[in-house]
Structure formats: C-alpha cells, structure tokens
Design a protein around this motif. Structure first.
Motif, mmCIF file in Angstrom:
data_model
loop_
_atom_site.group_PDB
_atom_site.id
_atom_site.type_symbol
_atom_site.label_atom_id
_atom_site.label_comp_id
_atom_site.label_asym_id
_atom_site.label_seq_id
_atom_site.Cartn_x
_atom_site.Cartn_y
_atom_site.Cartn_z
ATOM 1 N N GLN A 4 26.190 9.395 0.107
ATOM 2 C CA GLN A 4 25.054 9.125 -0.838
ATOM 3 C C GLN A 4 24.402 7.951 -0.867
ATOM 4 N N LEU A 5 25.336 6.814 -0.579
ATOM 5 C CA LEU A 5 24.761 5.439 -0.467
ATOM 6 C C LEU A 5 23.950 5.265 0.644
ATOM 7 N N TYR A 6 24.349 5.989 1.754
ATOM 8 C CA TYR A 6 23.436 5.968 3.011
ATOM 9 C C TYR A 6 21.901 6.589 2.647
ATOM 10 N N ARG A 7 21.957 7.640 1.978
ATOM 11 C CA ARG A 7 20.484 8.227 1.700
ATOM 12 C C ARG A 7 19.793 7.138 0.856
ATOM 13 N N LEU A 8 20.594 6.380 -0.054
ATOM 14 C CA LEU A 8 19.732 5.529 -0.951
ATOM 15 C C LEU A 8 19.349 4.164 -0.067
ATOM 16 N N ALA A 9 19.992 3.918 0.855
ATOM 17 C CA ALA A 9 19.849 2.667 1.698
ATOM 18 C C ALA A 9 18.471 2.493 2.391
ATOM 19 N N VAL A 10 18.109 1.260 2.390
ATOM 20 C CA VAL A 10 16.716 1.032 2.803
ATOM 21 C C VAL A 10 16.846 0.793 4.512
ATOM 22 N N PRO A 11 15.907 1.590 5.225
ATOM 23 C CA PRO A 11 15.943 1.613 6.738
ATOM 24 C C PRO A 11 15.456 0.102 7.027
ATOM 25 N N VAL A 12 16.350 -0.368 8.407
ATOM 26 C CA VAL A 12 16.107 -1.526 8.848
ATOM 27 C C VAL A 12 14.931 -1.646 9.910
ATOM 28 N N GLN A 13 13.992 -2.309 9.962
ATOM 29 C CA GLN A 13 13.223 -2.235 11.063
ATOM 30 C C GLN A 13 13.612 -3.139 12.303
#
Length: 450
Positions: A266-275
């Motif tokens: 669930q934490l992965y889904r809430l994490a912000v993608p890194v460019q």
C-alpha cells in the motif's frame, strides 16, 4: 614455516612487517591472551595464523619431517580451548587500530558504515558440541535446515576496505540440541560468550554496535538486510546516534501515513514516482509503527523487472540515489563471508572455545590481507605526495565515463573518411545493441538510436 628455535623471528618477511605495524602481539597481551610457562601465546598464535599461507593444516604439519621442531598438539589444543582468553577484546582492539589507519587514507566526507549480517556455520556431523542447535538457512536457495549456529557478524567499511569487528555464534532457542557444559567456570570470558549465544540477534546487535563505538570506531550508518530491519531494532540503533539503511520485506501494517497504518504494498501505491531515477521507481517519507521517521525508496528488481524492492533509511535528508549507493556497500560483508569460508579455511571444531579462537584467527587473517591490499592499491600509502590529487576511492561515475567514451568515438568518426566512418559506425552500433538494457539506459538517446 615457523621454527621452535627462532621465536623472535617466526614470521615470513611479508607478514613480519604487518604484525609489527598492526601491533598484533601487543593486542594479544592487552586481551589477556598470555601465559607464563611453555610456548608463548604469540608464538602459538603466529603458528596457527601461518598454516593457511603454507597450504597445510595442523595434522599434515605434525606428520612432516620437521614435526619435532613444533609443539605437540596438546599445547595448541590447550591454547585454543582456554576459556579465560578474551578473544572478543583482541579482535576489537585489532580492528579498531587498523580502522584508524585506514580512515586516515579516506576523505572525511566519505560515509563510513557498520554492516550487520549473519551466515550459516553448519556442524551437521556433530552431536556433542556445546549449544548445538537446528537452524534454518534463509539465505540458501534450498531453504534448508542444518545443525550448527548462525554466525552474526559486525563489520566496518568505507566502500573500499572491509574490516570485521565482532561476531557471535547464535543458536536457536526452539531447536536446541545441546546446552552449556556444567564444567565451565562462570567467571570466564568463555562462559560469557556462551551466555551471549543464548540471546537473539536483535538483542545482541545494539551491544555489538555500542562496543564498537566505545572503542572509538566512527561510522554514520548501519547497513542491514531485510531480516534485521525490525522497528524495535531500528529504533534502538537510532537511539545510539546512528542512522539505519536497510532492505525491508513485505509485512502487515508497519507504516503510518496520515494517521493510517498501511502495508509495504500500500505504501508503494502512495509513493511519489521519481523522474529519471535510473532504476529508482518511487520514494515516500513515512513513519514506522513505533514512531521512527523514515524514507522508503522503491527500486526495480534486476532479477525480475516486473517486481520492486524497498530500501529504508532513517536519514530522510539523503537523496534516493545516495540511499541506494550507500546500501550497495553492504555487499562487502557477503564477499567477506565467501572469502573466510572458501579461501581462509573457516573450519570446524568440537570445542565451543576452539570455535571462537579459530574464527578470531581467521578474521585476523582477513584484517591483515585487507590492510596489505589497501597499502598496495591506495597511492596515499606511499607517502603524501598524491594525497590531494588522487580521487577518492571508487568515486568514478562509470556512467559518465561511458558517455564520454561514446562521445569521443563519435568525434573521431567525424574526422575519418567515409569508408572507415561507416565501418566504425557499424561496429559501434553492434556493440551498443549487445549491451544489457540497464546499461543502455545510461547512454544518451541519440547514441542508442544511431
């Protein structure tokens, strides 16, 4: 080999200077490893230390023609089985002394780390060894059970040189086969090591780190695998003034996000993608269940690109790339385990005290070899002539170097005739096409398309 009649000139010339430089005999005396009669402890220590470099074991040495020049096997066995010798203090004194010499060759801004991990120490053919237990080998592909111990090890690294600091043979409480012998004096160091083995690994790790810090070893981070990144242990290490960077595995409801407990998925889904993270997928600032603030970085699994791995850091000021780079230093302890078992002959023994003594001697071999390797590979050990000019150890960015190489080849191509230009271009394209995809990702798009 060492001769009995030359106890003041026992070591080969290559090792004699290192023993003197690292003051190994002095550390033996300070650890109480000494005796008043018979062969000196330093002589017996050097004798056992040099066996591996002579490609011999103790039995082949006693069967040789020069057997009468060496002490009888009982003298060596008594030396290894002595419960009053403080082998832990000796290893700590030696590693601290050597680390200070290594640290003088490393830039102060470069991170120094403690590394914690365990390795299997099997005794499948044994029946009467003290504290023998049935352990589970979580690192093996076979996921097997074995009789023996788990060798919990604390090491130090600057990214170039690894030094073992402390170790403990841990046994499973639930699968105990043998207990502590009733004949051991409870006042001795040997009994304390046995009592220490009855503790769990999370209980021992803070004490190991505290002993290292008290001795004067400096480090900023503690690196560990997913088997050790438990919230209570992470908090205990943070309370000692160190930050933790470690792999984490999937568990239920470990992280607090907006007053809501979530799992790692669930934490992965809430994490912000890194460019443009070069393998880094996402990151997020969160809090563990016990209130410890952490930064979790999700990276791509190289073995299965459809999956991801998570790295936790209690230093939330680090960038995602820096967290991944520092965690990569943890591999040093895996190389250490492989070296001690395959090359330095980490052998078995029937006595628990002999296990401790022999393992300490094997770790000493590794420390000596590591120091010699650093002296021969680091220009600054020659004097101080290149101290300010030499780049810091392992700081060359290979991706930048690869891009510069490609650009240099392209400049050369422009200055050649059409026939040679076409030949070089085709060879370059073929070479790039055969590169792994994770290396292609570091190349400029124009190069890949050409």
């Amino acid at each position: 080999m060492i001769n009995q009649n030359s106890q003041f000139n026992q070591l080969p010339k290559e090792l004699d200077s290192v023993f003197s430089e690292l003051e190994i005999n002095k550390h033996l005396r300070q650890a109480g490893i000494k005796k008043s009669l018979g062969f000196s402890c330093s002589y017996l220590f050097q004798l056992i230390f040099c066996l591996i470099f002579q490609h011999r074991n103790w039995f082949s040495l006693l069967d040789s023609k020069k057997a009468d020049q060496f002490p009888a096997k009982d003298a060596v066995y008594r030396f290894l089985n002595q419960t009053t010798f403080n082998w832990r203090r000796f290893l700590l004194l030696l590693s601290t002394f050597t680390i200070r010499k290594v640290a003088s060759l490393t830039n102060r801004t470069r991170p120094k780390v403690f590394i914690i991990d365990d390795s299997s120490y099997d005794r499948n053919r044994s029946k009467k060894v003290e504290l023998l237990a049935r352990c589970f080998d979580h690192a093996s592909l076979k996921m097997r059970f074995y009789k023996g111990f788990r060798m919990l090890t604390l090491g130090w690294s600057d990214g170039h040189t690894f030094m073992p600091i402390d170790f403990s043979f841990v046994r499973s409480r639930k699968s105990q086969i043998n207990g502590i012998s009733d004949h051991i004096d409870k006042r001795t160091c040997g009994y304390k090591r046995r009592q220490n083995a009855l503790q769990t690994e999370p209980e021992q790790i803070p004490d190991m780190i505290q002993r290292a810090l008290t001795s004067g070893i400096e480090a900023s981070y503690v690196l560990m695998d997913s088997w050790f990144t438990l919230p209570p242990l992470v908090k205990a290490i943070v309370d000692q003034g160190l930050d933790v960077i470690g792999m984490v595995k999937e568990t239920k409801k470990r992280y607090n996000v907006n007053d809501k407990m979530v799992s790692l998925k669930q934490l992965y889904r809430l994490a912000v993608p890194v460019q443009s993270g070069k393998g880094v997928l996402r990151s997020i600032h969160t809090t563990m269940a016990n209130g410890t603030p952490v930064k979790v970085v999700f990276i791509q699994n190289r073995n299965k690109k459809s999956e991801w791995l998570a790295i936790l850091s209690t230093d939330c000021t680090l960038s995602e790339q820096e967290i991944v780079r520092i965690y990569g230093m943890r591999w040093d302890i895996e190389v250490f385990f492989k070296t001690t078992k395959s090359l330095l002959k980490l052998e078995k023994s029937r006595s628990y005290d002999a296990l401790i003594a022999h393992t300490t001697i094997v770790f000493t071999r590794f420390i000596v070899l590591s120091w010699q390797n650093r002296c021969h590979t680091d220009e600054r050990t020659i004097g101080g002539l290149f101290y300010e000019l030499c780049d810091e150890v392992n700081e060359l960015d290979w991706a930048v170097a690869l891009q510069q190489l490609i650009e240099l080849l392209q400049d050369v191509i422009k200055q050649t005739n059409k026939k040679i230009k076409k030949l070089i271009q085709s060879q370059l394209e073929q070479w790039i096409s055969n590169l792994p995809s994770y290396i292609k990702a570091y190349l400029p798009i124009s190069v890949c398309e050409s």
